[in-house]
Design an enzyme around this catalytic site. Structure first.
Site, PDB file in Angstrom:
ATOM      1  CD  GLU A 267      -2.527   1.325   2.753  1.00 18.01           C
ATOM      2  OE1 GLU A 267      -3.864   2.295   2.800  1.00 18.01           O
ATOM      3  OE2 GLU A 267      -2.105  -0.127   3.369  1.00 18.01           O
ATOM      4  CE  LYS A 336      -9.124   1.256   2.702  1.00 18.65           C
ATOM      5  NZ  LYS A 336      -7.997   1.467   4.160  1.00 18.65           N
ATOM      6  CB  CYS A 388      -5.568  -1.106   4.667  1.00 12.56           C
ATOM      7  SG  CYS A 388      -4.572  -0.447   6.397  1.00 12.56           S
TER       8      CYS A 388
END
Length: 515
Positions: A267, A336, A388
């Site tokens: 990430e 995301k 994540c």
């Protein structure tokens, strides 16, 4: 004074509730003592027996404080390291978070005592799992949700793991609560039959572990290299450290170009705006293509808004070196969707940002990507991606899953949480996603835990935390659809609805019998 009378005192039960709640943390990684989940739930259900609604509500709150106070204390690490506030305030913030999450266990205990005041079998074996399912749903939904520490995750190595491909982690949690309730009933009413049923519920799912809901494709096995840069969080967004960071990832990657068709960086491995790194990205794209490798990397995307409204920022994944030459904006990307409050966006931004560094962290103004996005394609494989925290959201991962998905992918940066238990809990939940959907999962992180996970949730390979190295592993893709992948949470909610109706019927009949 007898022990029985002593245990009737409310303050004693409140203290025991704290203890049993804290025991629940031992069920999760890195401890992995799965029976602790049953012990913890047994304590909650037994301590709320023969209590008024008000007393049971307080006991439920205390139990929640024990669980969340011990289980999410890792939040303190990031607040104290990067929040820029006094220690006392940091501690208060962690307590407030635990107290907020405890409102849901408080609601559970209060509703259970209100609807089912007597210690009946249906209160403990049916009503309790139903109400727990409802309050856990609320915890994972209200204020964007925080579904951390669901007890079903404790069974990733336990006897109930075979339930995951059928009903998901919620189904395992439901059965754990039913088992705990039956054990409480067996002890309280001295009914051996209830204990036998509880044991059967625990052991009968064991053969389900042997069912292989997927089909491996060994002829398509592929070498994958995941680079763990181990970049300190204090350096992550420092412009002066940008060149050093990029050089670290490039140097660690070079030996695997041409050797591993798929290379993965974690990430925001490139901690800069994508358009500002066009030269670097074009160079990497050409280098990868020349060596017959492809790269997946995390990066920040900034999209210009019309009419001078500035930019929208996205926490993104892009693919380099594959079929198409890199040219911004590429279509083969993922942004995301589920953002972390205060870490990736700030509620009441204009009010909170000036108060403390905690509310003004670097790159905390992201926008959401779409809820459902197409899989990433790389080297002829399809990857369902999650960034994540998103890997914790089973329903979202399932909704993005496709029958043609070859691998699950999650990239993360757990450097925020240092040497705490947080990254291990995060890793455990990622393993459950692989088990639920019957696909290998690739987990690339900045400082650990970087690993390849098999389609049954087993760890294929991993490298130590806080080291700068590369995990090279050969992973076999799979095909096939698990029942959970096909139907999602619908079967679990149908079960909850039917048993919930039965609970209401019993509660109403019990009240009418009184009168």
């Amino acid at each position: 004074m007898s022990i029985a009378l002593f245990l009737q005192r409310q303050w004693v039960r409140a203290l025991l509730a704290l203890f049993f709640g804290a025991c629940g943390t031992l069920a999760y990684s890195p401890f992995d003592h799965w029976p602790a989940a049953i012990v913890s739930l047994f304590g909650l259900l037994s301590l709320t027996l023969n209590r008024t609604t008000k007393q049971a509500t307080f006991i439920g709150f205390c139990w929640g404080m024990g669980l969340f106070g011990s289980g999410i204390n890792w939040v303190y690490v990031s607040i104290s390291e990067f929040g820029g506030m006094p220690t006392a305030i940091n501690i208060v913030l962690v307590i407030l978070l635990a107290a907020y999450l405890s409102l849901y266990t408080m609601l559970f205990a209060g509703l259970l005592a209100r609807l089912c005041p007597k210690a009946t079998w249906w209160r403990l074996a049916i009503a309790a799992p139903v109400l727990w399912q409802l309050t856990e749903f609320l915890r994972g939904w209200v204020l964007t949700g925080f579904p951390w520490l669901q007890f079903g995750y404790s069974q990733i190595n336990g006897p109930l793991r075979g339930i995951a491909p059928l009903l998901g982690v919620d189904g395992i949690t439901f059965i754990l609560m039913a088992i705990s309730g039956l054990l409480v009933y067996a002890c309280y009413q001295r009914r051996i039959v209830a204990a036998i049923i509880a044991l059967a519920l625990l052991l009968l799912p064991w053969p389900l572990r042997q069912i292989q809901w997927f089909t491996p494709e060994p002829e398509r096995a592929v070498n994958i290299a995941m680079v763990q840069g181990n970049i300190a969080q204090s350096m992550k967004w420092d412009p002066k450290a940008l060149i050093t960071t990029l050089q670290i990832y490039l140097d660690e990657t070079r030996p695997f170009m041409g050797k591993a068709p798929i290379i993965i960086w974690p990430e925001s491995a490139i901690p800069d705006i994508e358009t500002d790194q066009n030269t670097f990205l074009t160079m990497i794209d050409g280098l990868m293509r020349a060596n017959h490798s492809s790269l997946i990397t995390g990066i920040v995307d900034a999209k210009r808004q019309p009419e001078g409204q500035g930019y929208q920022f996205f926490n993104s994944i892009i693919v380099l070196g594959d079929k198409d030459t890199y040219q911004y904006p590429t279509r083969n990307r993922y942004s995301k969707h589920h953002l972390v409050p205060f870490g990736e966006y700030v509620p009441l931004e204009s009010l909170l940002r000036p108060l403390a560094p905690l509310f003004n962290l670097p790159m905390s103004s992201f926008n959401r990507g779409d809820y459902v996005q197409p899989p990433l394609t790389i080297a002829g494989f399809n990857l369902t991606a999650a960034i994540c925290y998103e890997i914790v959201l089973g329903q979202q991962v399932r909704d993005n899953f496709r029958p043609e998905t070859d691998f699950l992918l999650t990239i993360s940066n757990d450097a925020w949480f240092g040497h705490s238990i947080g990254p291990w809990q995060h890793f455990q939940m990622a393993r459950m996603r692989a088990l639920e959907l019957g696909r290998p999962l690739l987990r690339s992180t900045n400082n650990g835990i970087t690993a390849a996970i098999g389609p049954s949730g087993e760890i294929l390979a991993q490298i130590p935390q806080f080291t700068q190295q590369v995990l090279e592993v050969k992973v076999t893709p799979t095909t096939g659809i698990t029942p959970y992948a096909r139907f999602g949470s619908w079967p679990m909610w149908i079960i909850t609805l039917v048993l919930g109706a039965f609970t209401l019927y019993c509660a109403i009949r019990g009240r009418s019998d009184k009168h």
